[in-house]
Write a protein that holds these residues in place. Structure first.
Motif, PDB file in Angstrom:
ATOM      1  N   VAL A   1      52.839 -63.189   7.886  1.00 43.36           N
ATOM      2  CA  VAL A   1      51.802 -63.179   6.855  1.00 43.36           C
ATOM      3  C   VAL A   1      52.467 -63.598   5.555  1.00 43.36           C
ATOM      4  CG1 VAL A   1      50.178 -61.765   5.554  1.00 43.36           C
ATOM      5  CG2 VAL A   1      50.482 -61.377   8.007  1.00 43.36           C
ATOM      6  N   ARG A   2      51.927 -64.622   4.913  1.00 44.10           N
ATOM      7  CA  ARG A   2      52.579 -65.186   3.729  1.00 44.10           C
ATOM      8  C   ARG A   2      51.874 -64.764   2.438  1.00 44.10           C
ATOM      9  NH1 ARG A   2      56.420 -68.615   5.140  1.00 44.10           N
ATOM     10  NH2 ARG A   2      56.419 -69.420   7.284  1.00 44.10           N
ATOM     11  N   ASP A   3      52.700 -64.490   1.427  1.00 48.41           N
ATOM     12  CA  ASP A   3      52.206 -64.173   0.082  1.00 48.41           C
ATOM     13  C   ASP A   3      51.100 -63.116   0.143  1.00 48.41           C
ATOM     14  OD1 ASP A   3      53.993 -66.050  -0.839  1.00 48.41           O
ATOM     15  OD2 ASP A   3      52.513 -67.650  -0.954  1.00 48.41           O
ATOM     16  N   PHE A   4      51.477 -61.951   0.605  1.00 50.44           N
ATOM     17  CA  PHE A   4      50.506 -60.870   0.849  1.00 50.44           C
ATOM     18  C   PHE A   4      50.147 -60.165  -0.453  1.00 50.44           C
ATOM     19  CE2 PHE A   4      49.285 -56.559   2.055  1.00 50.44           C
ATOM     20  CZ  PHE A   4      48.330 -56.827   3.022  1.00 50.44           C
ATOM     21  N   ARG A   5      48.853 -59.890  -0.619  1.00 50.57           N
ATOM     22  CA  ARG A   5      48.349 -59.216  -1.820  1.00 50.57           C
ATOM     23  C   ARG A   5      47.563 -57.967  -1.448  1.00 50.57           C
ATOM     24  NH1 ARG A   5      48.357 -64.633  -2.980  1.00 50.57           N
ATOM     25  NH2 ARG A   5      48.985 -65.246  -5.098  1.00 50.57           N
ATOM     26  N   VAL A   6      47.640 -56.979  -2.332  1.00 51.50           N
ATOM     27  CA  VAL A   6      46.839 -55.760  -2.211  1.00 51.50           C
ATOM     28  C   VAL A   6      46.276 -55.434  -3.588  1.00 51.50           C
ATOM     29  CG1 VAL A   6      46.767 -53.336  -1.514  1.00 51.50           C
ATOM     30  CG2 VAL A   6      48.394 -54.886  -0.423  1.00 51.50           C
ATOM     31  N   LEU A   7      44.987 -55.109  -3.643  1.00 45.27           N
ATOM     32  CA  LEU A   7      44.354 -54.692  -4.896  1.00 45.27           C
ATOM     33  C   LEU A   7      43.980 -53.221  -4.781  1.00 45.27           C
ATOM     34  CD1 LEU A   7      43.136 -55.287  -7.689  1.00 45.27           C
ATOM     35  CD2 LEU A   7      40.994 -55.878  -6.513  1.00 45.27           C
ATOM     36  N   LEU A   8      44.449 -52.411  -5.728  1.00 42.50           N
ATOM     37  CA  LEU A   8      44.101 -50.997  -5.782  1.00 42.50           C
ATOM     38  C   LEU A   8      43.262 -50.755  -7.030  1.00 42.50           C
ATOM     39  CD1 LEU A   8      47.305 -51.216  -4.714  1.00 42.50           C
ATOM     40  CD2 LEU A   8      46.904 -48.787  -4.378  1.00 42.50           C
ATOM     41  N   THR A   9      42.119 -50.102  -6.848  1.00 45.33           N
ATOM     42  CA  THR A   9      41.236 -49.780  -7.961  1.00 45.33           C
ATOM     43  C   THR A   9      41.148 -48.267  -8.091  1.00 45.33           C
ATOM     44  OG1 THR A   9      39.936 -51.782  -7.531  1.00 45.33           O
ATOM     45  CG2 THR A   9      38.950 -50.112  -8.954  1.00 45.33           C
ATOM     46  N   PHE A  10      41.619 -47.747  -9.216  1.00 43.46           N
ATOM     47  CA  PHE A  10      41.602 -46.312  -9.488  1.00 43.46           C
ATOM     48  C   PHE A  10      40.453 -45.997 -10.444  1.00 43.46           C
ATOM     49  CE2 PHE A  10      45.881 -47.561  -8.453  1.00 43.46           C
ATOM     50  CZ  PHE A  10      46.354 -46.550  -7.644  1.00 43.46           C
ATOM     51  N   ALA A  11      39.877 -44.812 -10.290  1.00 44.31           N
ATOM     52  CA  ALA A  11      38.782 -44.412 -11.172  1.00 44.31           C
ATOM     53  C   ALA A  11      38.643 -42.898 -11.153  1.00 44.31           C
ATOM     54  CB  ALA A  11      37.471 -45.071 -10.732  1.00 44.31           C
ATOM     55  N   ARG A  12      37.813 -42.393 -12.036  1.00 42.65           N
ATOM     56  CA  ARG A  12      37.408 -40.990 -12.027  1.00 42.65           C
ATOM     57  C   ARG A  12      35.889 -40.961 -12.170  1.00 42.65           C
ATOM     58  NH1 ARG A  12      36.210 -39.628 -17.274  1.00 42.65           N
ATOM     59  NH2 ARG A  12      37.080 -41.007 -18.881  1.00 42.65           N
ATOM     60  N   ARG A  13      35.284 -39.789 -12.044  1.00 38.40           N
ATOM     61  CA  ARG A  13      33.837 -39.646 -12.166  1.00 38.40           C
ATOM     62  C   ARG A  13      33.497 -38.936 -13.472  1.00 38.40           C
ATOM     63  NH1 ARG A  13      30.895 -42.661  -8.303  1.00 38.40           N
ATOM     64  NH2 ARG A  13      32.449 -43.084  -6.684  1.00 38.40           N
ATOM     65  N   ASN A  14      32.492 -39.467 -14.199  1.00 32.35           N
ATOM     66  CA  ASN A  14      32.055 -38.796 -15.421  1.00 32.35           C
ATOM     67  C   ASN A  14      31.042 -37.705 -15.079  1.00 32.35           C
ATOM     68  OD1 ASN A  14      29.588 -40.073 -14.956  1.00 32.35           O
ATOM     69  ND2 ASN A  14      29.989 -41.711 -16.447  1.00 32.35           N
ATOM     70  N   LEU A  15      30.445 -37.094 -16.104  1.00 29.23           N
ATOM     71  CA  LEU A  15      29.524 -35.975 -15.884  1.00 29.23           C
ATOM     72  C   LEU A  15      28.277 -36.395 -15.113  1.00 29.23           C
ATOM     73  CD1 LEU A  15      29.797 -34.212 -19.359  1.00 29.23           C
ATOM     74  CD2 LEU A  15      30.861 -33.530 -17.201  1.00 29.23           C
ATOM     75  N   ARG A  16      27.942 -37.673 -15.119  1.00 31.97           N
ATOM     76  CA  ARG A  16      26.775 -38.170 -14.382  1.00 31.97           C
ATOM     77  C   ARG A  16      27.142 -38.616 -12.967  1.00 31.97           C
ATOM     78  NH1 ARG A  16      26.346 -40.336 -19.475  1.00 31.97           N
ATOM     79  NH2 ARG A  16      27.200 -42.327 -18.762  1.00 31.97           N
ATOM     80  N   GLY A  17      28.410 -38.432 -12.600  1.00 34.61           N
ATOM     81  CA  GLY A  17      28.849 -38.841 -11.275  1.00 34.61           C
ATOM     82  C   GLY A  17      29.136 -40.317 -11.156  1.00 34.61           C
ATOM     83  N   GLU A  18      29.204 -41.020 -12.293  1.00 37.05           N
ATOM     84  CA  GLU A  18      29.468 -42.452 -12.280  1.00 37.05           C
ATOM     85  C   GLU A  18      30.967 -42.709 -12.375  1.00 37.05           C
ATOM     86  OE1 GLU A  18      27.350 -43.328 -15.790  1.00 37.05           O
ATOM     87  OE2 GLU A  18      25.419 -43.645 -14.790  1.00 37.05           O
ATOM     88  N   ARG A  19      31.390 -43.820 -11.802  1.00 39.13           N
ATOM     89  CA  ARG A  19      32.804 -44.194 -11.897  1.00 39.13           C
ATOM     90  C   ARG A  19      33.130 -44.585 -13.332  1.00 39.13           C
ATOM     91  NH1 ARG A  19      34.342 -48.729  -8.093  1.00 39.13           N
ATOM     92  NH2 ARG A  19      36.414 -47.825  -8.070  1.00 39.13           N
ATOM     93  N   ALA A  20      34.265 -44.090 -13.817  1.00 41.44           N
ATOM     94  CA  ALA A  20      34.678 -44.375 -15.188  1.00 41.44           C
ATOM     95  C   ALA A  20      36.196 -44.474 -15.230  1.00 41.44           C
ATOM     96  CB  ALA A  20      34.190 -43.268 -16.122  1.00 41.44           C
ATOM     97  N   GLY A  21      36.695 -44.983 -16.354  1.00 43.13           N
ATOM     98  CA  GLY A  21      38.138 -45.091 -16.526  1.00 43.13           C
ATOM     99  C   GLY A  21      38.797 -45.915 -15.441  1.00 43.13           C
TER     100      GLY A  21
ATOM    101  N   THR B   1      40.970 -48.435 -13.465  1.00 40.66           N
ATOM    102  CA  THR B   1      42.275 -49.084 -13.635  1.00 40.66           C
ATOM    103  C   THR B   1      42.608 -49.835 -12.355  1.00 40.66           C
ATOM    104  OG1 THR B   1      43.059 -47.309 -15.094  1.00 40.66           O
ATOM    105  CG2 THR B   1      44.726 -48.722 -14.086  1.00 40.66           C
ATOM    106  N   GLU B   2      43.056 -51.067 -12.488  1.00 41.89           N
ATOM    107  CA  GLU B   2      43.414 -51.861 -11.316  1.00 41.89           C
ATOM    108  C   GLU B   2      44.922 -52.098 -11.280  1.00 41.89           C
ATOM    109  OE1 GLU B   2      41.123 -55.443 -11.371  1.00 41.89           O
ATOM    110  OE2 GLU B   2      39.392 -54.486 -10.419  1.00 41.89           O
ATOM    111  N   ARG B   3      45.454 -52.091 -10.061  1.00 40.04           N
ATOM    112  CA  ARG B   3      46.856 -52.421  -9.836  1.00 40.04           C
ATOM    113  C   ARG B   3      46.902 -53.490  -8.743  1.00 40.04           C
ATOM    114  NH1 ARG B   3      47.489 -49.936 -13.864  1.00 40.04           N
ATOM    115  NH2 ARG B   3      48.781 -48.080 -14.258  1.00 40.04           N
ATOM    116  N   GLY B   4      47.475 -54.624  -9.060  1.00 42.30           N
ATOM    117  CA  GLY B   4      47.633 -55.690  -8.076  1.00 42.30           C
ATOM    118  C   GLY B   4      49.061 -55.721  -7.556  1.00 42.30           C
TER     119      GLY B   4
END
Length: 227
Positions: A24-44, A46-49
């Protein structure tokens, strides 16, 4: 009074193993981090490639150390899909080399792949991982079942009957075995089917049995006589 949502933080090692028989050549992984606000929505968010340049050979692993804020994470590898006939599977020897990897999760994966390939070294690889750490019991137990001499395969349910092929990969014929459900439904006992047939060495025997209930079993194992 509403509480402030937890912010949290991740700090872990991420490993990727190339199970296929092709690089497998030039392998990539994308990680998306988040937290939930008081309404249960994703917030904050942060992505790491992550990126591995060059060829990741069959049966080889690559590791990264990852840190990021958040209370949940989504991992998206650049290559997905099931192992198939086009690329094949990495060799058992390559997975055996991974049983000496530094990270335990990679060693567990190596034992799993050896068991999947029916390589006899899978049993020693599994023993080297015992005792199981917290949260590993179910995975290691599944590997143990996959290393058994007799395993069920080609399981299907049709017209109220359970059909399966029982393959004997051991060195002696097996008699008096029982086909047993691994996990029963809530509040129920695991179903079991005694098998009258003798299972020759390195051969499969097809059996057709009454289902004993409408639900198909999620997983089966073959229990030797006397267990």
């Amino acid at each position: 009074r509403a509480r402030r949502p937890a912010r949290g933080r991740y700090d872990f090692e991420l490993a990727v193993v190339n199970n296929s028989g092709a690089p497998v050549r030039d392998f990539r992984v994308l990680l998306t981090f988040a937290r939930r606000n008081l309404r249960g929505e994703r917030a904050g968010i942060t992505e790491r490639g992550l990126f591995w340049e060059g060829a990741l050979a069959p049966g080889r692993a690559v590791k990264w150390h990852v840190e990021a804020p958040g209370t949940e994470v989504k991992i998206e590898p650049g290559v997905t899909g099931m192992l198939d006939g086009e690329t094949g599977v990495a060799s058992p020897d390559a997975f055996f080399q991974l049983t000496r990897a530094r990270y335990r999760v990679v060693r567990i994966h190596a034992a799993m792949m050896l068991a999947w390939l029916r390589d006899p070294r899978a049993r020693d690889a599994l023993l080297s991982l015992l005792p199981a750490a917290s949260g590993e019991e179910e995975k290691l137990e599944r590997i143990r079942r996959a290393t058994a001499d007799v395993i069920p395969c080609s399981v299907a349910v049709k017209e109220g009957r359970l059909r399966a092929c029982l393959f004997n990969g051991g060195v002696a014929p097996q008699r008096g075995v029982t086909l047993r459900e691994v996990a029963a439904g809530e509040g129920g006992a695991p179903r079991a089917w005694p098998i009258a047939a003798t299972l020759p060495v390195h051969e499969g025997v097809e059996v057709t049995l009454p289902l004993e209930g409408s639900a198909a079993p999620e997983e089966l194992e073959v229990v030797p006589q006397g267990r």
